[in-house]
Motif scaffolding. Structure first.
Motif, PDB file in Angstrom:
ATOM      1  N   LEU A   1       7.839  -4.161  -9.483  1.00 33.48           N
ATOM      2  CA  LEU A   1       7.181  -3.339 -10.500  1.00 33.48           C
ATOM      3  C   LEU A   1       5.679  -3.611 -10.559  1.00 33.48           C
ATOM      4  O   LEU A   1       4.878  -2.709 -10.811  1.00 33.48           O
ATOM      5  CB  LEU A   1       7.826  -3.601 -11.867  1.00 33.48           C
ATOM      6  N   ARG A   2       5.281  -4.866 -10.310  1.00 34.09           N
ATOM      7  CA  ARG A   2       3.847  -5.182 -10.305  1.00 34.09           C
ATOM      8  C   ARG A   2       3.142  -4.557  -9.104  1.00 34.09           C
ATOM      9  O   ARG A   2       1.966  -4.221  -9.172  1.00 34.09           O
ATOM     10  CB  ARG A   2       3.645  -6.704 -10.294  1.00 34.09           C
ATOM     11  N   LEU A   3       3.863  -4.421  -7.986  1.00 36.88           N
ATOM     12  CA  LEU A   3       3.254  -3.837  -6.790  1.00 36.88           C
ATOM     13  C   LEU A   3       3.127  -2.322  -6.877  1.00 36.88           C
ATOM     14  O   LEU A   3       2.307  -1.731  -6.172  1.00 36.88           O
ATOM     15  CB  LEU A   3       4.095  -4.206  -5.553  1.00 36.88           C
ATOM     16  N   MET A   4       3.955  -1.704  -7.721  1.00 39.01           N
ATOM     17  CA  MET A   4       3.946  -0.230  -7.800  1.00 39.01           C
ATOM     18  C   MET A   4       2.863   0.246  -8.762  1.00 39.01           C
ATOM     19  O   MET A   4       3.131   0.827  -9.814  1.00 39.01           O
ATOM     20  CB  MET A   4       5.335   0.270  -8.234  1.00 39.01           C
ATOM     21  N   ARG A   5       1.609  -0.018  -8.400  1.00 40.18           N
ATOM     22  CA  ARG A   5       0.464   0.421  -9.195  1.00 40.18           C
ATOM     23  C   ARG A   5      -0.534   1.102  -8.271  1.00 40.18           C
ATOM     24  O   ARG A   5      -0.757   0.661  -7.143  1.00 40.18           O
ATOM     25  CB  ARG A   5      -0.207  -0.771  -9.888  1.00 40.18           C
TER      26      ARG A   5
ATOM     27  N   ARG B   1       0.822  -1.205   0.000  1.00 38.69           N
ATOM     28  CA  ARG B   1       0.000   0.000   0.000  1.00 38.69           C
ATOM     29  C   ARG B   1       0.861   1.262   0.000  1.00 38.69           C
ATOM     30  O   ARG B   1       0.532   2.252  -0.656  1.00 38.69           O
ATOM     31  CB  ARG B   1      -0.940  -0.013   1.208  1.00 38.69           C
ATOM     32  N   LEU B   2       1.974   1.221   0.729  1.00 41.10           N
ATOM     33  CA  LEU B   2       2.859   2.382   0.744  1.00 41.10           C
ATOM     34  C   LEU B   2       3.443   2.643  -0.638  1.00 41.10           C
ATOM     35  O   LEU B   2       3.491   3.795  -1.107  1.00 41.10           O
ATOM     36  CB  LEU B   2       3.981   2.160   1.769  1.00 41.10           C
TER      37      LEU B   2
ATOM     38  N   VAL C   1       3.477   5.874  -5.750  1.00 47.27           N
ATOM     39  CA  VAL C   1       3.288   5.944  -7.198  1.00 47.27           C
ATOM     40  C   VAL C   1       2.114   6.847  -7.537  1.00 47.27           C
ATOM     41  O   VAL C   1       2.161   7.656  -8.482  1.00 47.27           O
ATOM     42  CB  VAL C   1       3.080   4.526  -7.784  1.00 47.27           C
ATOM     43  N   ALA C   2       1.043   6.738  -6.751  1.00 52.25           N
ATOM     44  CA  ALA C   2      -0.137   7.581  -6.994  1.00 52.25           C
ATOM     45  C   ALA C   2       0.180   9.058  -6.840  1.00 52.25           C
ATOM     46  O   ALA C   2      -0.417   9.910  -7.505  1.00 52.25           O
ATOM     47  CB  ALA C   2      -1.264   7.173  -6.037  1.00 52.25           C
ATOM     48  N   PHE C   3       1.143   9.399  -5.979  1.00 47.33           N
ATOM     49  CA  PHE C   3       1.521  10.794  -5.776  1.00 47.33           C
ATOM     50  C   PHE C   3       2.599  11.234  -6.771  1.00 47.33           C
ATOM     51  O   PHE C   3       3.121  12.344  -6.644  1.00 47.33           O
ATOM     52  CB  PHE C   3       2.035  10.998  -4.347  1.00 47.33           C
TER      53      PHE C   3
ATOM     54  N   GLY D   1      -3.114  -0.774  -6.129  1.00 46.66           N
ATOM     55  CA  GLY D   1      -2.787  -1.403  -4.859  1.00 46.66           C
ATOM     56  C   GLY D   1      -3.404  -0.718  -3.664  1.00 46.66           C
ATOM     57  O   GLY D   1      -3.384  -1.251  -2.553  1.00 46.66           O
ATOM     58  N   LEU D   2      -3.972   0.483  -3.861  1.00 43.27           N
ATOM     59  CA  LEU D   2      -4.625   1.199  -2.759  1.00 43.27           C
ATOM     60  C   LEU D   2      -6.013   0.665  -2.468  1.00 43.27           C
ATOM     61  O   LEU D   2      -6.618   1.022  -1.456  1.00 43.27           O
ATOM     62  CB  LEU D   2      -4.705   2.702  -3.096  1.00 43.27           C
ATOM     63  N   ARG D   3      -6.542  -0.151  -3.364  1.00 44.84           N
ATOM     64  CA  ARG D   3      -7.864  -0.712  -3.128  1.00 44.84           C
ATOM     65  C   ARG D   3      -7.847  -1.631  -1.912  1.00 44.84           C
ATOM     66  O   ARG D   3      -6.864  -2.291  -1.632  1.00 44.84           O
ATOM     67  CB  ARG D   3      -8.326  -1.509  -4.351  1.00 44.84           C
TER      68      ARG D   3
END
Length: 780
Positions: free
Chosen positions: A769-773, A686-687, A692-694, A776-778
């Motif tokens: 790389l798959r986790l950095m999406r 989540r972190l 990535v979202a920011f 993942g915040l869902r």
């Protein structure tokens, strides 16, 4: 709290592990995988003593009774078998060979062989059959052209990759002097074997340290694996406080959850072990191979592993939770923890040194080392790494300055969870420290177990011994014309004595042309027909007695336990004196030196032919061409590669065992680090998604993960080097050997450790790389 309450709370933890949703069973699976890898290696280690014992039993069961034993005779009978050793080599591998001729219907069959091969046939090991049928075995096939009539069973081999054969023959003659044939009536160990010699205390020390060093990284990782997902677990436990659970009950529930992962890990470990056992049956490591059936753990040790692992899981979990305050509204771990204390962490290595100190200077002359003190001392020193590393990581990362974004993300993460970072590195640090200490110990004592053979490799690189039936001139000519041969030196050897049978005085006889004799002695002058005597002034009193003109001598006399040719020879006039020299093997040629013209014609069959071969190093497989030529000359030829040094078999076997074990431990460490890295990434899913979202670049996050791995690894390897050097120095002092540091080996050990971590980091990048999406915040 009674046992019933303990059982209830542990059972509740077991339920949370498997029925607590995705988070629960993913954590249990990660823990079980980590524990399972450790359990598999522990089971493999407990199986090694049994595997070595079985290999030894198989070797003894097929030993050629009486071969080379001059004190025992087996008469020809319906139960006798003529056997000759035809061992050979192929490139860097040994090939065990025997030639058989049964003398009756009840002749003993070698273990693993169903029936005797006929003349022109052979039975071979499965590995040798595969090699002979492959393109790479073409040169060996020229040496073993017989038809393959069957394969040797498992009971007749010491390993799945062993190269061995038995071939039929009708040319073996009665046992006698120099014909390399023995008569036996059974296979198996000699009943009158001498008792085993006392094991060298230094070798026992080596064995003890090897086992401790190989097992400690496994134990460290198993202890770390039961703490996978600790942060999320603690947050779930905080929810239990809201519904009325007290702190003790919460810890017992956590212990039950860890117990679930450990028990599942035992099951997976058994599965991994069975898979690994099958793989081991088809693999060869450092010329050592086994059959899967050899790798059966001792029941007592296997039971000990089954009890120790779950117990350790519960104990480690309870110990870890002592520093965590789990309250109904959260876990007091997000606040800055108190600084770790150093004093008690130093007590562990100091206690280890204290246990080893009384044995300093003991060496091999003052009895055996105390096994319990050695084991406990080495364990405490290595465990001290796991205690000191968290303090060092915390102290260093707390002082790291500013840098790029990736650096700051990595440093801040390490400052918040330095203990987690240290746990991931503990296993590799312990392994590297142990490897450095062992390397120092092996290098320090190697000279005591390595002898100079005296062989001069600048003059020859191979020796070929042929039976007396082979004419020396033909042997020299064919070997000289063999591909890859630069030069040859041919000498025939025998013995002369004053009696036909059981002589009192005997001397060596060396026969060769003038050029060959000049290679092994300093001659005044030489032409065919000349004869020389060479006396060793220190102890040779026989040569002057026998080397007199007109003296009647016997070439190849007979003894009570062997039959010779007994060729009569009268010493001629004109015997010259020569100065003793050495042949390429370092053997000082003393006794009588003769040119072919000085001997009677019938003396040639009484001599053994030896050819010293110089090879052309630019020709690939030059040694194989020589072996093929030698086999064509004599099926029982003995072709040997010369070496400058020779090492004690026991020392070499211990070192081989270390290399095999170290390779297995490195594989485990690599796999365990990968599992640990994936667990850490899962914890921070989540972190990472939030960053990535920011707008944080993925390259920046990837570099931060690399820094988070590199900093603790660098500190861990530095600590491992210091502890390894200290332990190595103490072990050398205990062995009464001067302390020397092989810096190249130290750099190699640390480089291997860093290389393993680098490979693991690269393998963890795709999951990262798959986790950095942002998805993942869902949450559910």
């Amino acid at each position: 709290m009674n046992l019933r309450g303990w059982a209830r709370d542990l059972g509740l933890g077991l339920r949370f592990a498997f029925a607590g949703g995705r988070e629960g069973w993913v954590r249990a699976l990660l823990t079980a995988t980590g524990v399972g890898l450790g359990v598999a290696l522990l089971l493999l280690t407990t199986a090694i003593p049994n595997a070595l014992a079985v290999r030894q039993d198989r070797e003894e069961a097929r030993s050629d009774l009486h071969y080379g034993d001059t004190n025992t005779h087996v008469p020809e009978s319906d139960r006798s078998l003529l056997i000759a050793h035809t061992d050979t080599g192929f490139r860097d591998k040994d090939v065990r060979g025997r030639e058989l001729k049964p003398e009756g219907s009840r002749a003993p069959l070698p273990p693993g062989v169903e029936k005797f091969p006929a003349v022109g046939e052979m039975v071979v090991s499965p590995a040798l059959k595969e090699l002979l049928e492959s393109d790479s075995g073409k040169l060996l096939r020229e040496r073993l052209p017989q038809r393959i009539a069957g394969t040797i069973g498992e009971s007749g081999l010491i390993g799945s990759a062993e190269l061995a054969f038995y071939r039929g023959s009708d040319e073996l003659t009665d046992p006698g002097s120099g014909n390399r044939v023995a008569r036996i009536d059974r296979f198996g160990p000699h009943e009158a074997d001498e008792p085993a010699e006392r094991t060298d205390p230094v070798l026992l020390l080596l064995i003890l340290v090897v086992f401790v060093v190989l097992l400690m990284p496994v134990a460290v990782f198993v202890a770390a694996a039961v703490r996978f997902g600790g942060e999320r677990r603690d947050r779930r436990l905080a929810a239990l406080r809201l519904v009325g659970s007290d702190s003790r009950m919460t810890r017992r529930i956590a212990a039950g959850e860890a117990l679930a992962g450990a028990v599942l890990g035992l099951v997976l470990g058994a599965g991994f072990f069975l898979i690994g056992r099958q793989i081991a049956g088809s693999a060869e490591l450092l010329h050592v191979s086994v059959f899967p059936s050899y790798l059966n753990p001792t029941p007592t040790l296997a039971l000990l592993v089954a009890i120790a692992v779950p117990t350790a899981a519960v104990g480690v979990t309870l110990l870890a939770l002592r520093g965590v305050v789990i309250e109904p509204l959260g876990v007091v771990r997000t606040a800055k923890p108190p600084r770790r204390r150093l004093w008690w962490r130093l007590l562990l290595p100091l206690a280890g040194l204290g246990l080893l100190y009384p044995m300093i200077g003991q060496g091999r002359d003052n009895g055996e080392f105390n096994q319990y003190m050695v084991t406990a001392g080495v364990i405490l020193l290595l465990v001290g790494i796991t205690a000191l590393l968290p303090w060092i990581v915390e102290a260093v990362v707390g002082r790291l300055g500013s840098g790029g974004v990736a650096w700051q993300l990595a440093v801040r993460r390490l400052q918040l969870s330095s203990g987690t970072a240290a746990r991931m590195v503990n296993g590799i640090a312990v392994a590297v420290a142990g490897a450095i200490a062992l390397q120092m110990l092996f290098a320090g004592v190697e000279g005591d177990y390595t002898e100079n053979t005296g062989q001069d490799l600048s003059r020859a690189q191979m020796t070929v011994r042929l039976r007396s039936e082979v004419p020396p001139a033909e042997a020299d000519q064919q070997l000289k014309q063999t591909k890859g041969v630069r030069h040859t030196l041919t000498l025939s050897d025998g013995a002369v004595s004053d009696r036909r049978k059981d002589p009192v005085n005997a001397a060596n006889l060396t026969v060769g042309d003038c050029a060959a004799l000049r290679e092994v002695a300093k001659l005044p002058s030489c032409r065919d027909g000349d004869l020389f005597t060479v006396q060793n002034a220190e102890y040779d009193t026989t040569t002057p007695k026998l080397g007199k003109p007109g003296r009647k001598l016997y070439i190849d006399p007979s003894y009570t336990d062997s039959r010779g040719k007994e060729v009569v020879w009268t010493m001629p006039q004109g015997i010259k004196q020569a100065t003793m020299g050495k042949d390429p093997t370092g053997w000082a040629r003393e006794g009588i030196l003769a040119t072919p013209g000085a001997l009677p014609a019938k003396a040639t069959p009484a001599l053994t032919v030896g050819v010293y071969v110089g090879l052309d190093s630019s020709v690939p497989d030059a040694g194989e061409y020589v072996r093929n030529t030698a086999t064509r000359l004599d099926p029982l030829a003995d072709s040997t590669t010369m070496t400058a040094t020779e090492q004690s078999p026991r020392f070499a076997s211990i070192r081989t065992g270390l290399f095999v074990g170290a390779a297995c431990v490195l594989l485990l460490i690599g796999a365990s680090l990968l599992v640990s890295q994936l667990e850490q990434l899962r914890e921070r899913k989540r972190l990472l998604s939030a960053l990535v979202a920011f707008g944080t670049r993925r390259r920046t996050l990837s570099l931060s993960v690399l820094w988070q791995t590199a900093i603790p690894i660098a500190l861990g390897l530095a600590l491992a080097s210091a502890v390894g050097l200290t332990l190595g120095a103490v072990l050398l002092k205990m062995s009464s050997v001067p302390v020397r540091v092989d810096w190249s080996s130290l750099l190699a050990m640390t480089g291997i450790g860093a290389g393993v971590v680098l490979v693991v980091t690269v393998l963890s990048l795709p999951p990262l790389l798959r986790l950095m999406r942002p998805e993942g915040l869902r949450t559910e």
